[in-house]
Design a protein around this motif. Structure first.
Motif, PDB file in Angstrom:
ATOM      1  N   GLY A 181      11.279  -7.172  13.065  1.00  0.00           N
ATOM      2  CA  GLY A 181       9.893  -7.517  12.742  1.00  0.00           C
ATOM      3  C   GLY A 181       9.322  -6.242  12.165  1.00  0.00           C
ATOM      4  N   THR A 182       9.136  -6.192  10.851  1.00  0.00           N
ATOM      5  CA  THR A 182       8.804  -4.886  10.250  1.00  0.00           C
ATOM      6  C   THR A 182       7.449  -4.363  10.694  1.00  0.00           C
ATOM      7  OG1 THR A 182       7.685  -5.826   8.316  1.00  0.00           O
ATOM      8  CG2 THR A 182      10.088  -5.445   8.149  1.00  0.00           C
ATOM      9  N   ASP A 183       6.510  -5.285  11.031  1.00  0.00           N
ATOM     10  CA  ASP A 183       5.131  -4.863  11.276  1.00  0.00           C
ATOM     11  C   ASP A 183       4.584  -4.117  10.064  1.00  0.00           C
ATOM     12  OD1 ASP A 183       2.720  -4.643  12.585  1.00  0.00           O
ATOM     13  OD2 ASP A 183       3.343  -2.991  13.875  1.00  0.00           O
ATOM     14  N   SER A 184       5.118  -4.439   8.890  1.00  0.00           N
ATOM     15  CA  SER A 184       4.591  -3.824   7.673  1.00  0.00           C
ATOM     16  C   SER A 184       3.096  -4.130   7.619  1.00  0.00           C
ATOM     17  CB  SER A 184       5.321  -4.399   6.453  1.00  0.00           C
ATOM     18  OG  SER A 184       4.871  -3.783   5.269  1.00  0.00           O
ATOM     19  N   ALA A 185       2.282  -3.076   7.613  1.00  0.00           N
ATOM     20  CA  ALA A 185       0.838  -3.231   7.831  1.00  0.00           C
ATOM     21  C   ALA A 185       0.081  -2.408   6.799  1.00  0.00           C
ATOM     22  CB  ALA A 185       0.474  -2.786   9.244  1.00  0.00           C
ATOM     23  N   PRO A 186      -0.179  -3.011   5.622  1.00  0.00           N
ATOM     24  CA  PRO A 186      -0.797  -2.242   4.541  1.00  0.00           C
ATOM     25  C   PRO A 186      -2.249  -1.880   4.806  1.00  0.00           C
ATOM     26  CG  PRO A 186      -0.629  -4.571   3.938  1.00  0.00           C
ATOM     27  CD  PRO A 186       0.095  -4.409   5.244  1.00  0.00           C
ATOM     28  N   HIS A 187      -2.562  -0.622   4.588  1.00  0.00           N
ATOM     29  CA  HIS A 187      -3.941  -0.122   4.548  1.00  0.00           C
ATOM     30  C   HIS A 187      -4.036   0.767   3.311  1.00  0.00           C
ATOM     31  CE1 HIS A 187      -5.115  -1.326   8.662  1.00  0.00           C
ATOM     32  NE2 HIS A 187      -3.893  -1.000   9.018  1.00  0.00           N
ATOM     33  N   THR A 188      -5.193   0.788   2.678  1.00  0.00           N
ATOM     34  CA  THR A 188      -5.345   1.676   1.521  1.00  0.00           C
ATOM     35  C   THR A 188      -5.293   3.128   1.992  1.00  0.00           C
ATOM     36  OG1 THR A 188      -7.738   1.714   1.746  1.00  0.00           O
ATOM     37  CG2 THR A 188      -6.802   0.023   0.283  1.00  0.00           C
ATOM     38  N   ASP A 189      -4.918   4.015   1.074  1.00  0.00           N
ATOM     39  CA  ASP A 189      -4.884   5.449   1.398  1.00  0.00           C
ATOM     40  C   ASP A 189      -6.244   5.916   1.906  1.00  0.00           C
ATOM     41  OD1 ASP A 189      -2.282   5.477   0.680  1.00  0.00           O
ATOM     42  OD2 ASP A 189      -2.545   6.643  -1.168  1.00  0.00           O
ATOM     43  N   GLU A 190      -7.293   5.358   1.301  1.00  0.00           N
ATOM     44  CA  GLU A 190      -8.646   5.755   1.711  1.00  0.00           C
ATOM     45  C   GLU A 190      -8.871   5.462   3.202  1.00  0.00           C
ATOM     46  OE1 GLU A 190     -11.631   3.663  -0.482  1.00  0.00           O
ATOM     47  OE2 GLU A 190     -13.268   4.830   0.399  1.00  0.00           O
ATOM     48  N   ASN A 191      -8.331   4.350   3.663  1.00  0.00           N
ATOM     49  CA  ASN A 191      -8.507   3.995   5.069  1.00  0.00           C
ATOM     50  C   ASN A 191      -7.501   4.681   5.993  1.00  0.00           C
ATOM     51  OD1 ASN A 191     -10.736   2.383   4.634  1.00  0.00           O
ATOM     52  ND2 ASN A 191      -9.493   0.559   4.255  1.00  0.00           N
ATOM     53  N   LYS A 192      -6.388   5.160   5.426  1.00  0.00           N
ATOM     54  CA  LYS A 192      -5.389   5.867   6.240  1.00  0.00           C
ATOM     55  C   LYS A 192      -5.739   7.342   6.386  1.00  0.00           C
ATOM     56  CE  LYS A 192      -1.673   4.866   7.502  1.00  0.00           C
ATOM     57  NZ  LYS A 192      -1.325   4.460   8.910  1.00  0.00           N
ATOM     58  N   ILE A 193      -6.134   7.941   5.253  1.00  0.00           N
ATOM     59  CA  ILE A 193      -6.363   9.388   5.247  1.00  0.00           C
ATOM     60  C   ILE A 193      -7.850   9.611   5.466  1.00  0.00           C
ATOM     61  CG2 ILE A 193      -5.994  11.517   3.938  1.00  0.00           C
ATOM     62  CD1 ILE A 193      -3.942   9.823   2.268  1.00  0.00           C
ATOM     63  N   ALA A 194      -8.257   9.529   6.706  1.00  0.00           N
ATOM     64  CA  ALA A 194      -9.678   9.539   7.049  1.00  0.00           C
ATOM     65  C   ALA A 194      -9.829  10.155   8.428  1.00  0.00           C
ATOM     66  CB  ALA A 194     -10.208   8.109   7.043  1.00  0.00           C
ATOM     67  N   PRO A 195     -11.044  10.592   8.770  1.00  0.00           N
ATOM     68  CA  PRO A 195     -11.254  11.178  10.101  1.00  0.00           C
ATOM     69  C   PRO A 195     -10.885  10.209  11.220  1.00  0.00           C
ATOM     70  CG  PRO A 195     -13.148  11.575   8.688  1.00  0.00           C
ATOM     71  CD  PRO A 195     -12.254  10.650   7.932  1.00  0.00           C
ATOM     72  N   CYS A 196     -11.021   8.888  10.970  1.00  0.00           N
ATOM     73  CA  CYS A 196     -10.567   7.896  11.935  1.00  0.00           C
ATOM     74  C   CYS A 196      -9.693   6.910  11.182  1.00  0.00           C
ATOM     75  CB  CYS A 196     -11.763   7.196  12.587  1.00  0.00           C
ATOM     76  SG  CYS A 196     -11.266   6.038  13.879  1.00  0.00           S
ATOM     77  N   GLY A 197      -8.459   7.325  10.911  1.00  0.00           N
ATOM     78  CA  GLY A 197      -7.568   6.578  10.024  1.00  0.00           C
ATOM     79  C   GLY A 197      -6.983   5.346  10.694  1.00  0.00           C
ATOM     80  N   CYS A 198      -6.708   4.327   9.861  1.00  0.00           N
ATOM     81  CA  CYS A 198      -6.157   3.062  10.374  1.00  0.00           C
ATOM     82  C   CYS A 198      -4.705   3.223  10.784  1.00  0.00           C
ATOM     83  CB  CYS A 198      -6.235   1.990   9.298  1.00  0.00           C
ATOM     84  SG  CYS A 198      -7.916   1.481   8.940  1.00  0.00           S
ATOM     85  N   ALA A 199      -4.300   2.379  11.748  1.00  0.00           N
ATOM     86  CA  ALA A 199      -2.910   2.340  12.209  1.00  0.00           C
ATOM     87  C   ALA A 199      -2.123   1.370  11.358  1.00  0.00           C
ATOM     88  CB  ALA A 199      -2.875   1.911  13.673  1.00  0.00           C
ATOM     89  N   GLY A 200      -0.916   1.766  10.950  1.00  0.00           N
ATOM     90  CA  GLY A 200      -0.046   0.845  10.241  1.00  0.00           C
ATOM     91  C   GLY A 200       0.841   1.568   9.259  1.00  0.00           C
ATOM     92  N   CYS A 201       2.119   1.176   9.198  1.00  0.00           N
ATOM     93  CA  CYS A 201       3.066   1.713   8.217  1.00  0.00           C
ATOM     94  C   CYS A 201       3.439   0.583   7.264  1.00  0.00           C
ATOM     95  CB  CYS A 201       4.336   2.220   8.905  1.00  0.00           C
ATOM     96  SG  CYS A 201       4.053   3.612  10.005  1.00  0.00           S
ATOM     97  N   PHE A 202       3.454   0.879   5.973  1.00  0.00           N
ATOM     98  CA  PHE A 202       3.757  -0.140   4.965  1.00  0.00           C
ATOM     99  C   PHE A 202       5.222  -0.006   4.554  1.00  0.00           C
ATOM    100  CE2 PHE A 202       3.465  -1.445   0.340  1.00  0.00           C
ATOM    101  CZ  PHE A 202       3.455  -2.805   0.610  1.00  0.00           C
ATOM    102  N   THR A 203       6.062  -0.871   5.100  1.00  0.00           N
ATOM    103  CA  THR A 203       7.510  -0.733   4.930  1.00  0.00           C
ATOM    104  C   THR A 203       8.138  -1.898   4.171  1.00  0.00           C
ATOM    105  OG1 THR A 203       7.796  -1.785   7.076  1.00  0.00           O
ATOM    106  CG2 THR A 203       7.872   0.622   7.041  1.00  0.00           C
ATOM    107  N   ALA A 204       7.313  -2.864   3.729  1.00  0.00           N
ATOM    108  CA  ALA A 204       7.903  -4.050   3.087  1.00  0.00           C
ATOM    109  C   ALA A 204       8.789  -3.695   1.885  1.00  0.00           C
ATOM    110  CB  ALA A 204       6.805  -5.035   2.671  1.00  0.00           C
ATOM    111  N   PRO A 205       8.383  -2.760   1.006  1.00  0.00           N
ATOM    112  CA  PRO A 205       9.185  -2.556  -0.203  1.00  0.00           C
ATOM    113  C   PRO A 205      10.579  -1.987   0.067  1.00  0.00           C
ATOM    114  CG  PRO A 205       6.963  -1.681  -0.493  1.00  0.00           C
ATOM    115  CD  PRO A 205       7.128  -2.004   0.966  1.00  0.00           C
ATOM    116  N   ASN A 206      10.724  -1.110   1.063  1.00  0.00           N
ATOM    117  CA  ASN A 206      12.016  -0.420   1.216  1.00  0.00           C
ATOM    118  C   ASN A 206      12.712  -0.686   2.545  1.00  0.00           C
ATOM    119  OD1 ASN A 206      10.140   1.020   2.682  1.00  0.00           O
ATOM    120  ND2 ASN A 206      10.567   3.013   1.742  1.00  0.00           N
ATOM    121  N   THR A 207      12.218  -1.638   3.330  1.00  0.00           N
ATOM    122  CA  THR A 207      12.809  -1.869   4.649  1.00  0.00           C
ATOM    123  C   THR A 207      14.310  -2.134   4.606  1.00  0.00           C
ATOM    124  OG1 THR A 207      10.965  -2.512   6.072  1.00  0.00           O
ATOM    125  CG2 THR A 207      12.980  -3.730   6.371  1.00  0.00           C
TER     126      THR A 207
END
Ligand code: NCD
Ligand code: ZN
Length: 346
Positions: A246-272
């Motif tokens: 279960g990849t849990d591929s969880a897309p968030h934009t860079d803006e939402n990841k690279i932030a003082p309170c960044g979102c949780a999630g790794c985007f692995t669908a393309p290369n899993t």
């Protein structure tokens, strides 16, 4: 000499596709390789009722590029107001393949999750009766429990009591991150399965924190110590039918990841699939990749194994994965294992 590996077309038993523009951008990344996926219901607002799941399935199918085949396996987001009869009808019609339990506040968009487990008892009993699996985000949310202990504590305080109180309930422990979880699954019967993500087979908590903080390695449940990663590798590569991808591929934009309170999630669908071939080869277990990615999941869910195939070839030069994919909301960074990978989906 070129090495090739052909497996039945894999499925992803835990996937976040989001909605709207993001859905249209990320769906092809999964549909390119995977035949089916269990679609997480943590939209804003969440997918709670069967009519909402039917509408979401239609939006996914209309976002699918022409010529691509992909079957979304829908889930319902369990709340304290979920109606057991609606769940049963959604299962009977074939629309819904699982119900998802988020402890309230455990992760991205989980505010409508469960606080009082007694309130969902009638739904769980109905699910046990009709054989509909419960997928669990297995982390407690108590403020006094350390984030690295939240999965292990969930097993003792929530999961095991629920399973004892609801005999026959089929449960998938989603995205397990600890030896405790892998051992718990191994000690139980076939009514309990677990999904394992690609990234938790590759990173431990040092990857997130040593030498500067790496937002793109931050996901929930958070990666744990190395001994846990090793236990997950052993479970995934064992061929044991209770562990599946279960990849849990969880897309968030860079803006939402690279932030003082960044979102949780790794985007692995393309290369899993490339990363998994690398991992399984490293562990001398290429012959177990089909079980993990293509066979064990359908067996747990009572679905046929795909009649199609996916072929991977090992090339001499490292595969160049895209650094990110473009979406109208902004770029989404693709998970980078931090090393070269030579397996390519043909
Ligand atoms: C998921 C998301 O972004 O929706 N994030 C994550 O880190 N895995 C939610 C989840 O599955 O916990
Ligand atoms: Zn998830």
């Amino acid at each position: 000499m070129t090495q090739t590996l052909t497996i039945p077309r894999p499925d992803d038993w835990h996937l976040h596709l989001r909605d709207g523009d993001m859905l249209r951008a990320v769906l092809p990344e999964t549909a390119r390789h995977f035949g089916r996926a269990i679609i997480m219901p943590n939209l804003v607002p969440p997918v709670v009722r069967s009519d909402e799941a039917a509408a979401y399935r239609d939006r996914i199918l209309s976002a699918l590029p022409k010529g691509m085949a992909f079957e979304p396996l829908m889930t319902l987001y369990l709340t304290e107001n979920t109606d057991p009869d609606d769940v049963a009808a959604a299962h009977a019609s074939g629309l819904v393949k699982a119900v998802k339990l988020y402890p309230a506040g455990a992760t991205t968009n989980s505010a409508s999750g469960v606080t009082d487990f007694d309130k969902v008892r009638p739904v769980l009993e109905k699910m046990a009766e009709i054989g509909l699996p419960l997928c669990t985000h297995g982390e407690v949310t108590d403020h006094d429990i350390d984030i690295f202990d939240r999965e292990a504590v969930f097993i003792d305080r929530v999961l095991d009591p629920i399973r004892r109180a609801t005999p026959g309930l089929r449960v998938v422990m989603e995205h397990i991150t600890t030896k405790n979880a892998a051992d718990y699954v191994a000690s139980q019967d076939k009514d309990l399965g677990a999904t394992i993500t690609t990234h938790h087979l590759i990173i431990n908590r040092n990857h997130i924190l040593v030498g500067g903080i790496k937002p793109h390695y931050y996901c929930l449940p958070v990666a744990k110590r190395e001994e846990h990663r090793i236990a997950l590798r052993a479970a995934a590569t064992s061929g044991d039918p209770r562990y599946f991808l279960g990849t849990d591929s969880a897309p968030h934009t860079d803006e939402n990841k690279i932030a003082p309170c960044g979102c949780a999630g790794c985007f692995t669908a393309p290369n899993t699939m490339s990363l998994l071939a690398h991992v399984f080869e490293e562990d001398g277990a290429l012959d177990k990749l089909a079980a993990f990615a293509s066979q064990n999941g359908p067996a747990f869910y009572g679905l046929p194994i795909s009649g199609e195939t996916l072929t991977l070839t090992k090339q001499d030069t490292a595969v160049a994965f895209p650094e990110n994919i473009d979406t109208p909301d902004g770029p989404v960074t693709v998970f980078d294992p931090g090393y070269d990978v030579f397996w390519k989906v043909a």
